[in-house]
Motif scaffolding. Structure first.
Motif, PDB file in Angstrom:
ATOM      1  N   THR A  59      -7.899 -10.796 -34.678  1.00 55.77           N
ATOM      2  CA  THR A  59      -7.397 -12.132 -34.370  1.00 55.77           C
ATOM      3  C   THR A  59      -6.765 -12.111 -32.987  1.00 55.77           C
ATOM      4  OG1 THR A  59      -6.916 -12.504 -36.706  1.00 55.77           O
ATOM      5  CG2 THR A  59      -5.892 -14.011 -35.122  1.00 55.77           C
ATOM      6  N   ARG A  64      -8.803 -12.576 -24.285  1.00 55.27           N
ATOM      7  CA  ARG A  64     -10.118 -12.448 -24.933  1.00 55.27           C
ATOM      8  C   ARG A  64     -10.342 -11.000 -25.333  1.00 55.27           C
ATOM      9  NH1 ARG A  64     -14.408 -13.795 -20.709  1.00 55.27           N
ATOM     10  NH2 ARG A  64     -13.118 -12.305 -19.647  1.00 55.27           N
ATOM     11  N   TYR A  78     -19.622 -10.107 -30.222  1.00 56.37           N
ATOM     12  CA  TYR A  78     -18.946 -11.404 -30.193  1.00 56.37           C
ATOM     13  C   TYR A  78     -17.813 -11.341 -29.185  1.00 56.37           C
ATOM     14  CZ  TYR A  78     -21.194 -12.254 -34.696  1.00 56.37           C
ATOM     15  OH  TYR A  78     -22.108 -12.412 -35.708  1.00 56.37           O
ATOM     16  N   LEU A  80     -14.241 -13.154 -28.525  1.00 57.40           N
ATOM     17  CA  LEU A  80     -13.253 -13.979 -29.197  1.00 57.40           C
ATOM     18  C   LEU A  80     -12.200 -14.443 -28.197  1.00 57.40           C
ATOM     19  CD1 LEU A  80     -12.581 -11.735 -32.332  1.00 57.40           C
ATOM     20  CD2 LEU A  80     -14.234 -13.587 -32.096  1.00 57.40           C
ATOM     21  N   GLN A  84      -9.117 -17.376 -32.473  1.00 53.71           N
ATOM     22  CA  GLN A  84     -10.328 -17.007 -33.212  1.00 53.71           C
ATOM     23  C   GLN A  84     -10.103 -15.705 -33.964  1.00 53.71           C
ATOM     24  OE1 GLN A  84     -13.427 -17.112 -30.104  1.00 53.71           O
ATOM     25  NE2 GLN A  84     -14.347 -18.751 -31.335  1.00 53.71           N
ATOM     26  N   LEU A  86     -12.363 -12.717 -36.272  1.00 60.11           N
ATOM     27  CA  LEU A  86     -13.628 -12.145 -36.714  1.00 60.11           C
ATOM     28  C   LEU A  86     -13.349 -11.318 -37.957  1.00 60.11           C
ATOM     29  CD1 LEU A  86     -16.511 -10.571 -34.887  1.00 60.11           C
ATOM     30  CD2 LEU A  86     -15.236  -9.083 -36.415  1.00 60.11           C
ATOM     31  N   ILE A  97     -16.906 -15.664 -37.961  1.00 65.92           N
ATOM     32  CA  ILE A  97     -15.932 -16.121 -36.983  1.00 65.92           C
ATOM     33  C   ILE A  97     -15.270 -17.375 -37.541  1.00 65.92           C
ATOM     34  CG2 ILE A  97     -15.555 -16.870 -34.602  1.00 65.92           C
ATOM     35  CD1 ILE A  97     -16.666 -14.036 -34.805  1.00 65.92           C
TER      36      ILE A  97
END
Length: 183
Positions: A59, A64, A78, A80, A84, A86, A97
């Motif tokens: 989280t 990022r 991915y 994030l 966001q 995962l 996600i």
């Protein structure tokens, strides 16, 4: 948790647990976290990584991160951003996600455990990290019950009593711990 700081990279290996990272960006020395079959590459951020019972979650609170399959694992990478989350199970190719409140995810640092439609089995696994007397779910049906609420990490009797007030479960003391069963 194993940490290796080298000239060309900074690497953490998580075999089990949860940690919050606040990492400065350094293009010459990437910060990598291995948890199960996923590697998190930090792109200058604050985030939470949890790895327990073969399940990973990441989280992001600030900045990022990139989450990609580790060497030999299948799946896609991915990126994030703030808010966001995962979720991934080791051995699977897919990841989910979703949006998440970083404040709720980070609340464990102050003894609050915040859940939103989390299977009771996952809640019990978390609570067992804080208790000498284990909590157990009686069966798969009980373990799948969705749970939403805020719990204070305290002794297992208090946590079980709170669960019986919030969730449709009963608690029974056994020699192996407290057993939770769906009503």
């Amino acid at each position: 948790l194993t940490v290796r700081l080298m000239d060309r990279e900074r690497r953490v290996v998580m075999t089990e647990g949860q940690a919050i990272f606040d990492v400065a960006k350094d293009a010459r020395r990437p910060f990598l976290i291995e948890a199960g079959d996923r590697t998190v590459r930090v792109l200058g951020t604050q985030f939470d990584v949890r790895y327990r019972d073969g399940r990973q979650s990441v989280t992001v609170a600030r900045g990022r991160v990139e989450v990609r399959p580790s060497a030999g694992a299948s799946g896609q990478a991915y990126r994030l951003t703030v808010g966001q989350r995962l979720d991934h199970e080791t051995g699977g190719a897919e990841a989910r996600i979703s949006t998440a409140s970083p404040q709720a995810v980070f609340a464990w640092r102050t003894g609050q455990l915040v859940y939103r439609n989390e299977p009771l089995a996952n809640v019990v696994a978390d609570l067992n990290q804080y208790s000498d007397q284990p909590l157990k779910v009686a069966d798969a049906r009980t373990g799948r019950l969705p749970f939403s609420g805020v719990l204070a990490a305290s002794d297992s009797h208090d946590m079980a009593r709170t669960l019986t007030l919030i969730a449709p479960v009963t608690s029974t003391s056994t020699p192996e711990g407290l057993l939770l069963r769906a009503k």
